[in-house]
Design a protein around this motif. Structure first.
Motif, PDB file in Angstrom:
ATOM      1  N   THR A  14       0.988  -1.136  -0.131  1.00  0.00           N
ATOM      2  CA  THR A  14       0.151   0.008  -0.161  1.00  0.00           C
ATOM      3  C   THR A  14       0.851   1.147   0.043  1.00  0.00           C
ATOM      4  OG1 THR A  14      -1.839  -1.041   1.094  1.00  0.00           O
ATOM      5  CG2 THR A  14      -1.787   1.164   1.430  1.00  0.00           C
ATOM      6  N   ASP A  15       1.998   1.210   0.727  1.00  0.00           N
ATOM      7  CA  ASP A  15       2.827   2.408   0.812  1.00  0.00           C
ATOM      8  C   ASP A  15       3.606   2.692  -0.513  1.00  0.00           C
ATOM      9  OD1 ASP A  15       2.130   3.097   3.374  1.00  0.00           O
ATOM     10  OD2 ASP A  15       3.772   1.915   4.396  1.00  0.00           O
ATOM     11  N   ILE A  16       3.923   1.369  -0.922  1.00  0.00           N
ATOM     12  CA  ILE A  16       4.726   1.790  -2.329  1.00  0.00           C
ATOM     13  C   ILE A  16       3.820   2.265  -3.390  1.00  0.00           C
ATOM     14  CG2 ILE A  16       5.177   0.254  -4.339  1.00  0.00           C
ATOM     15  CD1 ILE A  16       6.689  -1.618  -2.477  1.00  0.00           C
ATOM     16  N   ASN A  21       2.408   7.035  -6.434  1.00  0.00           N
ATOM     17  CA  ASN A  21       1.437   8.164  -6.901  1.00  0.00           C
ATOM     18  C   ASN A  21       1.909   9.416  -6.646  1.00  0.00           C
ATOM     19  OD1 ASN A  21      -0.126   6.366  -7.842  1.00  0.00           O
ATOM     20  ND2 ASN A  21      -1.505   5.961  -6.199  1.00  0.00           N
ATOM     21  N   ALA A  22       2.544   9.613  -5.374  1.00  0.00           N
ATOM     22  CA  ALA A  22       3.046  11.124  -4.892  1.00  0.00           C
ATOM     23  C   ALA A  22       4.169  11.666  -5.659  1.00  0.00           C
ATOM     24  CB  ALA A  22       3.554  10.763  -3.400  1.00  0.00           C
ATOM     25  N   ILE A  23       4.999  10.438  -6.097  1.00  0.00           N
ATOM     26  CA  ILE A  23       6.126  11.013  -6.916  1.00  0.00           C
ATOM     27  C   ILE A  23       5.434  11.518  -8.545  1.00  0.00           C
ATOM     28  CG2 ILE A  23       8.197  10.210  -8.211  1.00  0.00           C
ATOM     29  CD1 ILE A  23       8.632   8.240  -5.832  1.00  0.00           C
ATOM     30  N   ASP A  24       4.709  10.412  -8.879  1.00  0.00           N
ATOM     31  CA  ASP A  24       4.170  11.089  -9.994  1.00  0.00           C
ATOM     32  C   ASP A  24       3.292  12.310 -10.023  1.00  0.00           C
ATOM     33  OD1 ASP A  24       5.221   8.936 -11.305  1.00  0.00           O
ATOM     34  OD2 ASP A  24       3.313   7.885 -11.825  1.00  0.00           O
ATOM     35  N   GLY A  25       2.515  12.497  -9.033  1.00  0.00           N
ATOM     36  CA  GLY A  25       1.952  13.631  -8.657  1.00  0.00           C
ATOM     37  C   GLY A  25       2.797  14.876  -8.708  1.00  0.00           C
ATOM     38  N   PHE A  72      13.322   4.547  -7.000  1.00  0.00           N
ATOM     39  CA  PHE A  72      11.931   4.020  -6.162  1.00  0.00           C
ATOM     40  C   PHE A  72      11.935   2.864  -7.060  1.00  0.00           C
ATOM     41  CE2 PHE A  72       7.554   3.695  -5.446  1.00  0.00           C
ATOM     42  CZ  PHE A  72       7.530   3.461  -4.226  1.00  0.00           C
ATOM     43  N   VAL A  73      11.452   2.999  -8.314  1.00  0.00           N
ATOM     44  CA  VAL A  73      11.157   1.717  -9.237  1.00  0.00           C
ATOM     45  C   VAL A  73      12.330   0.561  -8.852  1.00  0.00           C
ATOM     46  CG1 VAL A  73      10.879   0.799 -11.411  1.00  0.00           C
ATOM     47  CG2 VAL A  73       9.821   3.025 -10.845  1.00  0.00           C
ATOM     48  N   SER A  74      13.643   0.867  -8.971  1.00  0.00           N
ATOM     49  CA  SER A  74      14.440  -0.126  -8.724  1.00  0.00           C
ATOM     50  C   SER A  74      14.201  -0.820  -7.330  1.00  0.00           C
ATOM     51  CB  SER A  74      15.728   0.351  -8.714  1.00  0.00           C
ATOM     52  OG  SER A  74      16.713  -0.571  -8.649  1.00  0.00           O
TER      53      SER A  74
END
Length: 115
Positions: A14-16, A21-25, A72-74
């Motif tokens: 859930t946190d991921i 979403n926050a980074i993309d936002g 983050f994706v890594s």
């Protein structure tokens, strides 16, 4: 093999999602800010030499966030790998099938003949 708590793993998932979403936002907001800044510069009739350093700083900020997103994706991929080597290997805890998430584990179905 590591033994992870499934409920805690679900919180991590859930946190991921929320963090991604926050980074993309933030990237979307920075894009909108860039547009607004350019519009404000044009409206104020500022010269290019004066506005260039501001645009470079905004672009550097954008690049920094994009690089952070990559890290983050890594990390997300590494967490998936850790899950697959643990007691949760066969537990679906929220990963959508795609390039970073393998196909979910599916037990072989037993076929039976019906009349």
């Amino acid at each position: 093999m590591p033994d992870y708590n499934p409920m805690l793993a679900r919180r991590v998932v859930t946190d991921i999602g929320r963090t991604h979403n926050a980074i993309d936002g933030a990237l979307k907001k920075l894009s909108m800010l860039t547009t607004d800044v350019l519009e404000a510069f044009g409206d104020a009739q500022l010269n290019d030499a004066m506005t260039q350093p501001v645009l470079e700083d905004i672009a550097n900020g954008f690049s920094t966030i994009v690089a952070g997103r990559g890290a983050f994706v890594s990390a997300h991929q590494k967490l998936i790998e850790m899950k697959m080597e643990s007691n949760l290997r066969k537990v679906e805890i929220g990963c959508s099938i795609g390039p970073i998430c393998p196909l979910p584990f599916v037990e072989e179905a037993q076929l039976r003949e019906v009349a």
